[in-house]
Design an enzyme around this catalytic site. Structure first.
Site, PDB file in Angstrom:
ATOM      1  N   GLU A  45       9.063  31.785  -8.321  1.00 40.65           N
ATOM      2  CA  GLU A  45       9.473  33.040  -8.434  1.00 40.65           C
ATOM      3  C   GLU A  45       9.218  33.821  -7.272  1.00 40.65           C
ATOM      4  O   GLU A  45       9.865  35.113  -6.893  1.00 40.65           O
ATOM      5  CB  GLU A  45       8.821  33.762  -9.597  1.00 40.65           C
ATOM      6  CG  GLU A  45       7.375  34.230  -9.789  1.00 40.65           C
ATOM      7  CD  GLU A  45       6.468  33.089 -10.191  1.00 40.65           C
ATOM      8  OE1 GLU A  45       5.502  33.300 -10.628  1.00 40.65           O
ATOM      9  OE2 GLU A  45       6.879  31.857 -10.044  1.00 40.65           O
ATOM     10  N   CYS A  82       2.841  27.171 -13.258  1.00 45.07           N
ATOM     11  CA  CYS A  82       1.499  27.116 -12.956  1.00 45.07           C
ATOM     12  C   CYS A  82       0.674  27.002 -14.295  1.00 45.07           C
ATOM     13  O   CYS A  82       0.659  26.064 -14.836  1.00 45.07           O
ATOM     14  CB  CYS A  82       1.161  28.394 -12.120  1.00 45.07           C
ATOM     15  SG  CYS A  82      -0.432  28.334 -11.300  1.00 45.07           S
ATOM     16  N   HIS A 119       4.775  28.208  -7.748  1.00 46.40           N
ATOM     17  CA  HIS A 119       5.469  29.460  -8.213  1.00 46.40           C
ATOM     18  C   HIS A 119       6.939  29.733  -7.621  1.00 46.40           C
ATOM     19  O   HIS A 119       6.984  30.147  -6.540  1.00 46.40           O
ATOM     20  CB  HIS A 119       4.451  30.737  -7.690  1.00 46.40           C
ATOM     21  CG  HIS A 119       3.500  30.667  -8.533  1.00 46.40           C
ATOM     22  ND1 HIS A 119       3.164  31.495  -9.723  1.00 46.40           N
ATOM     23  CD2 HIS A 119       2.199  30.188  -8.288  1.00 46.40           C
ATOM     24  CE1 HIS A 119       1.983  31.421 -10.214  1.00 46.40           C
ATOM     25  NE2 HIS A 119       1.336  30.727  -9.414  1.00 46.40           N
TER      26      HIS A 119
END
Length: 547
Positions: A186, A89, A184
């Protein structure tokens, strides 16, 4: 011992934090791949980056705008080391700008779920996809959160992914090992996120997956012995997971050089004090000093209704009680704490103004300076799940290691308004009934059919299927009927949530039969309570604890 020297035997990943709320999740995913990593601010020095000697570097997201916040850049050493770099990002924007590309504000911001199309063949995304379109394009279901976009890739980069509103959602310079994604990986919402991060860390960077908790015990014991030598250590034992595991680890290293001080503030769970003493005195043969300070704590809480004021009073009184006891242990040179890695990260975030205080945390910060003691924090590199794994490896019983989180102020923040001994006694018993029923009730096939659990969760206890569960005392009375008589008694609320990271949480859909049984037992067995309610609020908008 400095972190760098303790972990030089492991391959390491350096995560540079630009202020994202989910940077910790990047570290957790890397640790889950059994690779050691650390989070540090994005403005660390070039010398630090070189000394850290990472196998790979990950640049986090941020709430900031690349072209408005010119200071949010990665150190030049990131690009000079010659190791793989992954930008996530905002990290993608930083990589773009610093490598000669362009970033602009996007007319169409993306926040939430998105479907990303993979382009070309890159090592990072090869064979990683959620589905294929009729035209044969590989697609990923991801989570987006950005207001800017890359409009021109840096020289040497090729397109790796796109969406209709974000033509450059991923890019790569494979010759240098530079990769960047707009989404993202994660967060759990990105279905293939774990696979993507593991691909980057294990295959592209070639990091060895040798971060194993059972092996960490030997390293930590050696480090503690080198730090402490023949000096004595004191530790405030709360009965919580962190302090319990810290105590067990330190005791493994130095034995009777450790003295644990267990302060009973009158706001513990039912029989918690005896359980802690039985474990550490009886099973581990550790030295434990038990201090009953309940009158002191409850006295200072009289008339106090504000949650933040209650937290501060309990924290202050704990410091005073612990300090008075510590002064009697004249040979102690070290204060041990169960500080874990999220505490370290959040403290760093506060220093760089990247974190916001929601609630004060109850800890013993300030004690080392007051007492003139050196600080020993053997868990400061570990996440909570790693602490639990370490506790089991140290021989602590699973029922202690896998207990649900319990706030430092104890029942003081689960009693709304003023705290009284009467309220604490009622809440203790109600909470114990709730937890006992959760532990004793297993999910059934019927629960799975009803959508309350998955098929692979059938047979597990509802305690294990919830992340945190507890009772809350409400300082209001309601009218009831018991037998032939009217009652006018207190109300308790039951709270149970399911979450993977405690940053967000869903209320747990417990079976009605279980809730009914808990309610019936509390009303019949806890004299003074005649009504039980169930909290169906998620986080956000509510927090998990009521205060």
């Amino acid at each position: 011992m400095p972190i760098l020297s303790l972990h030089n035997m492991h391959d390491k990943v350096l995560i540079l934090d630009f202020g994202s709320q989910v940077t910790q999740l990047i570290a957790r995913r890397v640790r889950e791949a059994h690779v050691y990593c650390e989070i540090h601010p994005n403005d660390v020095s070039d010398a630090f980056v070189r000394e850290f000697a990472p196998k790979a570097i990950i640049l986090s997201g941020s709430h900031a705008s690349t072209y408005e916040d010119q200071d949010l850049r990665a150190p030049q050493a990131v690009w000079d080391l010659g190791v793989p770099v992954l930008g996530i990002c905002y990290g993608m924007f930083a990589m773009t700008v610093q490598q000669g590309g362009k970033v602009e504000a996007s007319a169409h911001r993306e926040f939430g779920y998105a479907e990303v199309r993979a382009h070309g063949h890159t090592r990072l995304l090869d064979s990683i996809e959620d589905f294929r379109t009729p035209e044969g394009h590989g697609m990923l279901k991801v989570w987006m959160s950005h207001g800017d976009k890359v409009t021109e890739m840096p020289p040497g980069f090729k397109l790796m992914a796109s969406t209709p509103s974000c033509p450059i959602a991923g890019m790569a310079d494979e010759a240098r090992g530079y990769y960047a994604v707009q989404f993202h990986p994660e967060v759990t919402h990105t279905v293939q996120g774990r696979a993507l991060l593991e691909r980057f860390v294990l295959e592209i960077a070639g990091a060895k997956p040798d971060w194993i908790m059972r092996d960490h015990i030997e390293e930590a014991v050696k480090s503690i012995r080198e730090q402490v030598g023949d000096e004595e250590v004191i530790l405030g034992l709360s009965g919580g997971v962190d302090s319990s595991v810290a105590a067990a680890l330190i005791h493994r290293a130095i034995g009777d050089q450790l003295t644990c001080v267990f302060v009973d503030h009158g706001l513990l769970r039912l029989n918690e004090g005896q359980m802690v003493l039985d474990m550490f005195e009886g099973r581990l043969h550790a030295k434990v000093v038990h201090v009953d300070a309940s009158e002191q704590f409850l006295g200072h809480l009289t008339g106090v209704t504000d949650p933040e004021a209650k937290r501060k009073i309990i924290g202050r009184e704990f410091v005073e009680v612990f300090q008075a006891e510590a002064k009697t242990l004249t040979n102690a040179k070290w204060l041990a704490q169960g500080t874990i890695y999220p505490d370290v990260i959040e403290s760093g975030g506060a220093k760089t103004k990247k974190a916001t205080t929601i609630k004060s945390h109850h800890n013993v910060g300030g004690l080392p300076e007051t007492l003139g003691l050196k600080l020993l924090e053997p868990l400061r590199d570990l996440f909570k799940d790693e602490v639990r794994e370490l506790g089991v490896a140290l021989g602590l019983p699973p029922e202690m290691v896998y207990r649900h989180p319990f706030p430092g102020p104890g029942l003081g923040v689960r009693i709304l308004g003023e705290v009284k001994r009467e309220y604490a006694d009622l809440l203790r018993r109600a909470d114990a009934i709730f937890i006992e029923e959760l532990r004793g009730t297993k999910a059934t096939a019927q629960d799975a059919v009803a959508g309350l659990c998955t098929e692979d969760q059938v047979g597990k206890s509802w305690y294990d299927l919830t992340s945190q569960a507890f009772a809350v005392f409400l300082p209001v009375k309601s009218v009831g009927v018991m037998g032939d008589g009217r009652t006018y008694d207190y109300v308790v609320a039951l709270r149970a949530v399911q979450t993977t990271d405690f940053m967000t949480a869903h209320w747990a859909h417990l079976p009605y039969a279980l809730l009914g049984r808990v309610s019936n037992r509390i009303i019949n067995e806890v004299r003074g309570i005649n009504r039980v309610v169930y909290d169906v609020s998620g986080k956000p908008p509510a927090t998990i604890e009521w205060e």
